[in-house]
Write an enzyme that holds these catalytic residues in place. Structure first.
Site, PDB file in Angstrom:
ATOM      1  N   GLU A 411       0.855  -1.194   0.000  1.00 34.91           N
ATOM      2  CA  GLU A 411       0.000   0.000   0.000  1.00 34.91           C
ATOM      3  C   GLU A 411       0.885   1.235   0.000  1.00 34.91           C
ATOM      4  O   GLU A 411       1.800   1.333   0.813  1.00 34.91           O
ATOM      5  CB  GLU A 411      -0.874   0.078   1.264  1.00 34.91           C
ATOM      6  CG  GLU A 411      -2.011  -0.896   1.288  1.00 34.91           C
ATOM      7  CD  GLU A 411      -2.912  -0.727   2.508  1.00 34.91           C
ATOM      8  OE1 GLU A 411      -2.910   0.355   3.116  1.00 34.91           O
ATOM      9  OE2 GLU A 411      -3.609  -1.689   2.852  1.00 34.91           O
TER      10      GLU A 411
HETATM   11  C1  NOJ Z   1      -4.360   1.117   5.551  1.00 34.44           C
HETATM   12  C2  NOJ Z   1      -5.503   0.167   5.327  1.00 34.44           C
HETATM   13  O1  NOJ Z   1      -4.984  -1.114   5.188  1.00 34.44           O
HETATM   14  C3  NOJ Z   1      -6.341   0.508   4.112  1.00 34.44           C
HETATM   15  O2  NOJ Z   1      -7.467  -0.309   4.112  1.00 34.44           O
HETATM   16  C4  NOJ Z   1      -6.695   1.969   4.098  1.00 34.44           C
HETATM   17  O3  NOJ Z   1      -7.477   2.272   2.968  1.00 34.44           O
HETATM   18  C5  NOJ Z   1      -5.413   2.771   4.098  1.00 34.44           C
HETATM   19  N1  NOJ Z   1      -4.672   2.486   5.311  1.00 34.44           N
HETATM   20  C6  NOJ Z   1      -5.628   4.280   4.018  1.00 34.44           C
HETATM   21  O4  NOJ Z   1      -6.231   4.741   5.192  1.00 34.44           O
END
Ligand code: NOJ
Length: 580
Positions: A411
């Protein structure tokens, strides 16, 4: 005597080397450097999302309730009382979404499996065939389009009935076996096609926001103990699933990792040893809390030392649970790759109990204060400041602390506010450009990064923030029941990075940005037109009401006014006459 002494000196030396391996990271050398033009080694480019955040169809086709269904339906828990009930309706849009991925030419797509969609109660008494069918179709379509699925088993949506209600969720050790059953079912059903598994997404949030602050489901506020206990069970569950995979499925299949999130912590004053130690504590209490047991078998020493304050608080024993020696060796090494979710950075300084509260809490255990530089851009989420160099620092920290593991960035991305319907997201282009560049520099530093996942493919349900924060490369019009998607400018920019596998030269990269911004203005017009027509439809729907209102304002009000004036005039004349 001599040789024996030689052996023990050698042992001591080895021990010192092992122990100091964790100290290799140089806190004092923060090299910001200039933009680096160059390409990546063999690399996988992707985007991601998660089940509760995108699927919708919360009660369709035999799906059971998750803790997020229940939590979001309680008033006052989520911004504007939003829920993920329909979200992006991705459950019904497999083909549409895959064509968006193809447009960007993604190599992989990261998504999660909703546990209650395939095992409605959470305990394996009944498997929901329709849920299995949905993920089968998603995986098959991805593969047909040459997109590798990277699948997360747990992105926060624990089955409510039985697992949360009866057992208390991650506070209960029995979760380890239930999660293992669920994971085993996924390996059995999908493992012939899925080669990259992630056990848990961001367990830090599950533990801290779910069981300490209560901002996330299940909303428990077990300050000072709940988060540590939840994390302890999650780490054990992760290890068990890794062993299950390793012994039963590995032969035919591939990798199991975990996705940990970590903000970077930079000492406020790098010449101050106390600040350096505080910054290290910040990172150890965040990423190290999970990574250190998984790579080295036990919690970071600094966590054991600082949570042990609980002994001084008269509790007799630490609030941080302990692993037995068998557990330590069972947990150590249970990671084929490390997923890193990273968004932002903080400056850290040493401070005893920064809030002044003497009571126990995960936050006060750390003895530090977090600061931000007011010059850092923060286009969307309140907590998300753009600090690209922090990303390189974090990746290098992982390399030195955990023996340079294989990393997938699971991410990374930036949001904007809900009301912002601006598709020309130049600030997101800037964020991606700079963060991806810092990752490239980290790879040149020797960090073993194999893939990158932009977060996220679509705007989606952003947990307790509801739909008020948009992380997507694609804008989703949530007000329209068809949930249409529109490309933001960053789609074009990210696509160029992927097709060039990096940043060829300044002129070209500048051209990408310019073209992306030019192209997005037509999407902007399209979106504005769609929104006007949605608004007109809404007006048409409420037409009987508006026409009634028109009647009230245009006929009734003037008539009543005129009549009142006439009556008052007559009354006045009557009174005057009587007086005379
Ligand atoms: C981490 C989380 O895993 C994800 O689901 C979320 O969208 C992002 N942070 C952004 O807040």
């Amino acid at each position: 005597m001599q040789p024996r002494c030689g052996v023990s000196v050698c042992h001591v030396l080895m021990l010192v080397l092992c122990l100091s391996a964790a100290e290799d990271f140089d806190w004092t050398k923060n090299n910001h450097g200039s933009f680096y033009y160059g390409t990546f080694p063999t690399f996988s480019w992707g985007a991601g999302g998660s089940a509760y955040q995108t699927e919708g169809a919360w009660d369709k086709d035999g799906k059971g309730l998750s803790i997020w269904d229940v939590f979001s339906h309680k008033k006052g828990k989520i911004q504007l009382n939003d829920t993920g009930d329909s979200s992006c309706e991705s459950y019904y849009k497999i083909k549409d979404d895959i064509s968006l991925m193809k447009e960007i030419r993604l190599n992989h797509y990261r998504f999660s499996i909703s546990w209650p969609r395939i095992i409605p109660t959470g305990v394996k008494d009944h498997v929901n065939g329709k849920g299995i069918q949905y993920y089968d179709e998603l995986i098959d379509h991805l593969l047909e389009n040459h997109i590798t699925p990277i699948v997360t088993l747990y992105h926060w949506d624990l089955p409510q009935q039985v697992l949360q209600e009866k057992y208390g969720g991650w506070q209960n050790i029995s979760m380890v076996n239930h999660f293992n059953d669920f994971a085993n079912l996924c390996f059995e059903k999908f493992g012939d096609r899925v080669k990259h598994w992630i056990t848990f997404n961001n367990p830090w949030s599950v533990a801290v926001e779910g069981y300490e602050t209560g901002e996330h489901a299940p909303g428990l506020k077990l300050r000072g103990t709940g988060a540590y206990r939840a994390a302890h069970h999650i780490i054990k569950a992760h290890a068990k699933v890794w062993h299950t995979y390793d012994t039963q499925w590995r032969g035919k299949q591939k990798l199991v990792g975990i996705s940990l999130s970590g903000d970077w912590g930079e000492p406020v004053d790098i010449s101050n040893q106390k600040d350096i130690e505080a910054a290290e504590r910040y990172v150890q209490f965040y990423l190290g809390w999970f990574a250190t047991p998984i790579f080295h078998g036990d919690y970071p020493q600094v966590m054991k030392d600082f949570v042990r304050k609980s002994v001084q608080q008269g509790l007799g024993t630490s609030r941080l649970p302990a692993f037995s020696s068998q557990e330590k060796s069972y947990i150590k090494g249970t990671c084929d790759f490390l997923g890193i979710g990273h968004f932002t950075t903080r400056y850290i300084t040493h401070r005893n109990d920064p809030t002044g509260r003497s009571s126990n809490s995960y936050f006060t255990d750390r003895d530090l204060a977090e600061l931000v530089d007011p010059r850092w851009p923060d286009p969307g989420s309140e907590w998300l400041y753009s600090v690209p160099w922090g990303f390189r620092r974090l990746l290098n920290f992982v390399k030195t602390q955990y023996g340079n593991p294989m990393i997938y960035v699971t991410e990374n991305g930036v949001s904007e506010k809900m009301m912002c319907t601006e598709l020309c997201d130049e600030w997101r282009i800037q964020y991606y450009k700079d963060y991806i560049n810092e990752m490239l520099k980290a790879i040149r530093d020797g960090v073993n990064v194999k893939g990158y996942t932009a977060w996220s493919l679509l705007d989606k349900f952003e947990w307790d923030e509801g739909y008020s924060e948009r992380f997507g490369l694609y804008y989703v019009d949530f007000r329209n029941k068809n949930k249409p998607r529109y490309p933001k400018a960053s789609v074009q920019f990210y696509k160029r990075i992927i097709s060039s596998n990096g940043f060829p030269n300044q002129r070209e990269v500048e051209n990408w940005r310019r073209k992306a911004v030019e192209m997005c203005s037509s999407s902007n017009q399209l979106l504005a037109a769609e929104q006007r027509s949605t608004a007109a439809n809404i007006l048409r729907l409420i037409h009987p009401l508006t026409s009634h209102m028109e009647m009230v304002t245009e006929i009734v009000v003037p008539t009543v006014c005129t009549l009142s004036i006439l009556i008052s005039a007559v009354l006045l004349m009557f009174l005057l006459r009587r007086r005379n």
